[in-house]
Design a protein around this motif. Structure first.
Motif, short mmCIF file in Angstrom:
data_model
loop_
_atom_site.label_atom_id
_atom_site.label_comp_id
_atom_site.label_asym_id
_atom_site.label_seq_id
_atom_site.Cartn_x
_atom_site.Cartn_y
_atom_site.Cartn_z
N THR A 109 -0.52 -17.78 -9.38
CA THR A 109 -1.10 -19.32 -9.37
C THR A 109 -1.49 -19.98 -7.91
N SER A 110 -0.78 -19.26 -6.96
CA SER A 110 -0.79 -19.97 -5.63
C SER A 110 -0.27 -19.01 -4.57
N PRO A 111 -0.49 -19.13 -3.44
CA PRO A 111 -0.30 -18.08 -2.16
C PRO A 111 1.38 -17.90 -2.48
N ASP A 112 1.93 -19.05 -2.51
CA ASP A 112 3.56 -18.92 -2.47
C ASP A 112 3.91 -18.20 -3.70
N ALA A 113 3.09 -18.18 -4.61
CA ALA A 113 3.64 -17.60 -5.88
C ALA A 113 3.27 -16.09 -6.01
N ALA A 114 2.43 -15.61 -4.99
CA ALA A 114 1.95 -14.14 -5.04
C ALA A 114 3.13 -13.18 -4.48
N GLN A 115 3.07 -12.08 -5.15
CA GLN A 115 4.11 -11.06 -4.61
C GLN A 115 3.28 -10.11 -3.67
N LEU A 116 3.53 -9.95 -2.46
CA LEU A 116 2.93 -9.12 -1.67
C LEU A 116 3.77 -7.79 -1.63
N ASP A 117 3.29 -6.81 -2.32
CA ASP A 117 3.92 -5.35 -2.36
C ASP A 117 3.74 -4.52 -0.89
N ARG A 118 4.61 -3.63 -0.86
CA ARG A 118 4.63 -2.78 0.36
C ARG A 118 4.89 -1.49 -0.24
N VAL A 119 4.36 -0.44 0.40
CA VAL A 119 4.97 0.83 0.10
C VAL A 119 5.43 1.63 1.29
N PRO A 120 6.17 2.81 1.28
CA PRO A 120 6.36 3.71 2.47
C PRO A 120 5.15 4.11 3.16
N ASN A 121 5.20 4.21 4.43
CA ASN A 121 4.00 4.81 4.99
C ASN A 121 4.42 6.20 5.47
N PRO A 122 3.76 7.20 4.98
CA PRO A 122 3.83 8.74 5.06
C PRO A 122 3.54 8.99 6.01
N GLN A 123 2.89 8.34 6.91
CA GLN A 123 2.44 8.87 8.41
C GLN A 123 3.13 7.87 9.56
N ALA A 124 4.17 7.58 9.26
CA ALA A 124 4.85 6.43 10.11
C ALA A 124 5.10 7.01 11.48
N ASP A 125 4.95 8.20 11.84
CA ASP A 125 4.97 8.71 13.14
C ASP A 125 3.84 8.91 13.96
N THR A 126 2.75 8.42 13.17
CA THR A 126 1.28 8.25 13.81
C THR A 126 0.66 6.87 14.00
N ARG A 128 0.28 -1.20 -13.35
CA ARG A 128 0.61 -2.34 -14.55
C ARG A 128 -0.26 -3.69 -14.75
N ALA A 129 -0.25 -3.99 -15.76
CA ALA A 129 -0.99 -5.31 -15.90
C ALA A 129 -0.27 -6.48 -15.56
N VAL A 130 -0.76 -7.28 -14.50
CA VAL A 130 -0.01 -8.61 -13.94
C VAL A 130 -0.98 -9.71 -14.03
N GLU A 131 -0.44 -10.77 -14.37
CA GLU A 131 -0.98 -12.19 -14.37
C GLU A 131 -1.50 -12.31 -12.96
N TRP A 132 -2.81 -13.17 -12.57
CA TRP A 132 -3.17 -13.80 -11.39
C TRP A 132 -2.06 -14.74 -11.06
N LYS A 154 -3.67 -3.34 -4.37
CA LYS A 154 -3.63 -4.16 -5.60
C LYS A 154 -2.97 -5.59 -5.21
N ALA A 155 -1.67 -5.54 -4.78
CA ALA A 155 -1.09 -6.75 -4.33
C ALA A 155 -1.69 -7.36 -3.37
N LEU A 156 -2.32 -6.88 -2.42
CA LEU A 156 -3.17 -7.76 -1.34
C LEU A 156 -4.19 -8.26 -2.19
N LYS A 157 -5.00 -7.75 -2.98
CA LYS A 157 -6.13 -8.19 -3.61
C LYS A 157 -5.66 -9.53 -4.38
N LEU A 158 -4.58 -9.32 -5.10
CA LEU A 158 -4.01 -10.42 -6.00
C LEU A 158 -3.62 -11.79 -5.06
N TYR A 159 -3.00 -11.49 -4.05
CA TYR A 159 -2.49 -12.45 -2.83
C TYR A 159 -3.76 -13.28 -2.31
#
Length: 158
Positions: free
Chosen positions: A24-41, A18-22, A81-86
């Protein structure tokens, strides 16, 4: 930048797709995570940001770095994408090289709790002196292959 990081969002709150705003600061940035499908490796993930920018907190002049982030994921992955924005949120942030580099590493660790993380901040010179900053968590998982970060010692960084 010593504020406690925000808790990772619920999957419905991800910025991916989805489209999101850049931010304005590192504190305001959202750093998303997703489940690791290879967590056992045990394996390595590398993000390279050769055009990282921030501002000198004293002069306001731009500073440029080549960041290399290596991590061995546990249950979670950083969503790219979240890392890039952060990382882009530092463009108008005043921070010393050391603070920016270590803050990025600590924020990722807080978000995903990897088995291991290493960040190298290879800062381009201002005033004739390049500054390289390195930070890591804990010990590398046994048997995990970690290639060299691939950034040559300073000779023009090109």
């Amino acid at each position: 930048m010593s504020k406690a990081p925000r808790k990772p969002p619920k999957p419905a709150d991800l910025q991916l797709g989805r489209a999101v705003e850049w931010p304005t600061s590192p504190d305001a940035a959202q750093l998303d995570r997703v489940p690791n499908p290879q967590a056992d490796t045990d394996y390595l993930v590398r993000f390279t940001a050769p055009e990282f920018t921030s501002l000198c907190p004293v002069t306001g002049q731009p500073d440029f770095a080549h960041l290399v982030i290596d991590y061995a994921p546990g249950a979670w992955l950083i969503e790219s994408k979240a890392l890039k924005l952060y990382l882009a949120s530092f463009r108008n942030h005043g921070g010393f090289h050391e603070d920016c580099t270590v803050s990025v590493g600590k924020r990722i660790v807080a978000a995903i709790k990897p088995k291991w993380l290493r960040i190298g901040g290879y800062w381009y010179p201002r005033g004739g002196i390049p500054i390289d900053v390195f930070w890591q968590t804990g010990k590398l998982p046994k048997g995990l292959w970690v290639p060299d970060q691939g950034v040559a010692p300073y000779r023009g960084r090109g």
